[in-house]
Write a protein that holds these residues in place. Structure first.
Motif, PDB file in Angstrom:
ATOM      1  N   VAL A  59      44.292  72.775  27.890  1.00 55.29           N
ATOM      2  CA  VAL A  59      44.010  73.201  26.515  1.00 55.29           C
ATOM      3  C   VAL A  59      43.903  74.727  26.468  1.00 55.29           C
ATOM      4  N   VAL A  60      44.651  75.360  25.549  1.00 54.98           N
ATOM      5  CA  VAL A  60      44.537  76.811  25.347  1.00 54.98           C
ATOM      6  C   VAL A  60      43.278  77.068  24.523  1.00 54.98           C
ATOM      7  N   VAL A  61      42.441  78.000  24.976  1.00 57.46           N
ATOM      8  CA  VAL A  61      41.186  78.302  24.290  1.00 57.46           C
ATOM      9  C   VAL A  61      41.262  79.719  23.728  1.00 57.46           C
ATOM     10  N   LEU A  62      41.190  79.836  22.402  1.00 57.14           N
ATOM     11  CA  LEU A  62      41.277  81.144  21.744  1.00 57.14           C
ATOM     12  C   LEU A  62      39.908  81.498  21.179  1.00 57.14           C
ATOM     13  N   ASP A  63      39.355  82.612  21.658  1.00 57.55           N
ATOM     14  CA  ASP A  63      37.999  83.010  21.279  1.00 57.55           C
ATOM     15  C   ASP A  63      38.055  83.998  20.111  1.00 57.55           C
ATOM     16  N   PHE A  64      37.593  83.540  18.958  1.00 54.34           N
ATOM     17  CA  PHE A  64      37.535  84.407  17.778  1.00 54.34           C
ATOM     18  C   PHE A  64      36.079  84.728  17.427  1.00 54.34           C
ATOM     19  N   GLY A  65      35.215  84.801  18.413  1.00 51.89           N
ATOM     20  CA  GLY A  65      33.817  85.119  18.147  1.00 51.89           C
ATOM     21  C   GLY A  65      33.051  83.900  17.685  1.00 51.89           C
ATOM     22  N   ASP A  66      32.811  83.776  16.379  1.00 51.35           N
ATOM     23  CA  ASP A  66      32.015  82.634  15.923  1.00 51.35           C
ATOM     24  C   ASP A  66      32.846  81.384  15.643  1.00 51.35           C
ATOM     25  N   VAL A  71      43.790  74.621  21.430  1.00 52.33           N
ATOM     26  CA  VAL A  71      45.178  74.250  21.141  1.00 52.33           C
ATOM     27  C   VAL A  71      45.703  73.359  22.249  1.00 52.33           C
ATOM     28  N   HIS A  72      46.122  72.180  21.860  1.00 56.85           N
ATOM     29  CA  HIS A  72      46.713  71.260  22.835  1.00 56.85           C
ATOM     30  C   HIS A  72      48.182  71.113  22.510  1.00 56.85           C
ATOM     31  N   LEU A  73      49.031  71.561  23.428  1.00 56.06           N
ATOM     32  CA  LEU A  73      50.461  71.617  23.132  1.00 56.06           C
ATOM     33  C   LEU A  73      51.190  70.296  23.415  1.00 56.06           C
ATOM     34  N   ARG A  78      55.022  74.710  21.946  1.00 57.31           N
ATOM     35  CA  ARG A  78      55.219  76.066  22.466  1.00 57.31           C
ATOM     36  C   ARG A  78      54.458  77.046  21.595  1.00 57.31           C
ATOM     37  N   VAL A  79      54.284  78.256  22.114  1.00 56.89           N
ATOM     38  CA  VAL A  79      53.830  79.369  21.279  1.00 56.89           C
ATOM     39  C   VAL A  79      55.022  80.302  21.167  1.00 56.89           C
TER      40      VAL A  79
END
Ligand SMILES: [Zn+2]
Length: 284
Positions: A59-66, A71-73, A78-79
């Motif tokens: 799983v891709v983990v994107l940290d946007f603070g709060d 994201v599970h591809l 793809r990105v």
């Protein structure tokens, strides 16, 4: 399907492209692409800055603070870096626009996967994260851990290594490669492996995954990195998808069979079915 190396590369690409940039537009194609839904997705993301990008299992983990994006591809997601904003569609299932100076990133074909948004303190409760076994590069993934795990299980060693709740990040391609490198037949019951074989599985898992990350993943079907480039590890695959070809070690024909419900590639000489430990004499 992206496995640990490919997801590592993808999260690194997102970091390289968008770290420290702010989201100006965000959209998903359908409600089922994200737990936040079509309306909630931009509400929670627009104005947020990307502070980090990493990986938990596959799983891709994107940290946007709060808020954290998970994201599970799955299969063929793809990105992709786009030239300009476009509204999401069946192919470009989630789209993010960053400022200043872009990029626009599309997360494609998420209809089987998703782009969920979670509060940071609740990430561990996500169904796919909560049950993850140790990461192959973590300290918890030790020969000792594998010895304990294998010792109490009669499942096939392949089935066990594919189980994300026991070891996270490995999938069909790399498990076949790891077991070939370790000289272990995938149908072997886990509790029949000798300590020396378990050591080999442990070492091969780390070595092969590290090398695959170095080569930016395996492009077997659809995988490309966020820059549209293919990986290169497919050139180093020794048994996966090579059925009918000679084994690179002993020349015996590589066989394809079905193990744990998955197409599985083995050298019947280098990976003997019996647990006697030593392979039969090589037939060079
Ligand atoms: Zn062989």
């Amino acid at each position: 399907m992206p496995e640990l190396p490919e997801v590592t590369v993808i999260s690194g690409d997102v970091r390289a492209l968008a770290l420290g940039k702010r989201i100006t537009r965000a959209a998903v194609f359908r409600d089922d692409v994200s737990n936040a839904g079509v309306e909630g997705f931009p509400k929670r993301l627009v104005g947020k800055t990307l502070r980090g990008a990493g990986r938990r299992g596959k799983v891709v983990v994107l940290d946007f603070g709060d808020v954290v994006g998970l994201v599970h591809l799955v299969i063929s997601g793809r990105v992709k870096r786009l030239d300009a904003w476009r509204d999401p569609d069946k192919e470009h299932t989630a789209v993010l626009e960053f400022a200043p100076d872009g990029p626009v990133l599309a997360f494609t074909r998420l209809w089987l996967g998703y782009f969920d948004l979670y509060d940071p303190e609740k990430v561990n409760e996500h169904p796919l994260v909560s049950r993850l076994g140790p990461d192959p590069f973590s300290e918890d993934f030790s020969p000792e851990y594998l010895r304990k795990l294998f010792g109490r299980r009669k499942a096939s060693v392949k089935g066990l290594l594919l189980d994300q709740s026991e070891v996270s990040g490995l999938g069909n391609i790399y498990v076949d490669e790891v077991l070939f490198a370790a000289g272990v037949h995938p149908t072997r019951k886990a509790n029949t492996l000798h300590p020396a074989e378990i050591e080999k599985v442990h070492r091969a898992a780390r070595d092969i995954l590290a090398r695959a990350i170095e080569l930016r993943g395996t492009t077997f079907d659809s995988y490309h990195d966020a820059f549209g480039e293919t990986g290169e590890y497919q050139r180093e695959l020794r048994v996966f998808d090579r059925d009918g070809e000679p084994c690179p070690t002993c020349g015996t024909e590589i066989e394809k069979l079905r193990v744990a419900g998955r197409g599985t590639h083995v050298c019947p000489n280098c990976q003997p079915v019996s647990s006697s430990g030593e392979p039969r004499t090589a037939t060079r």
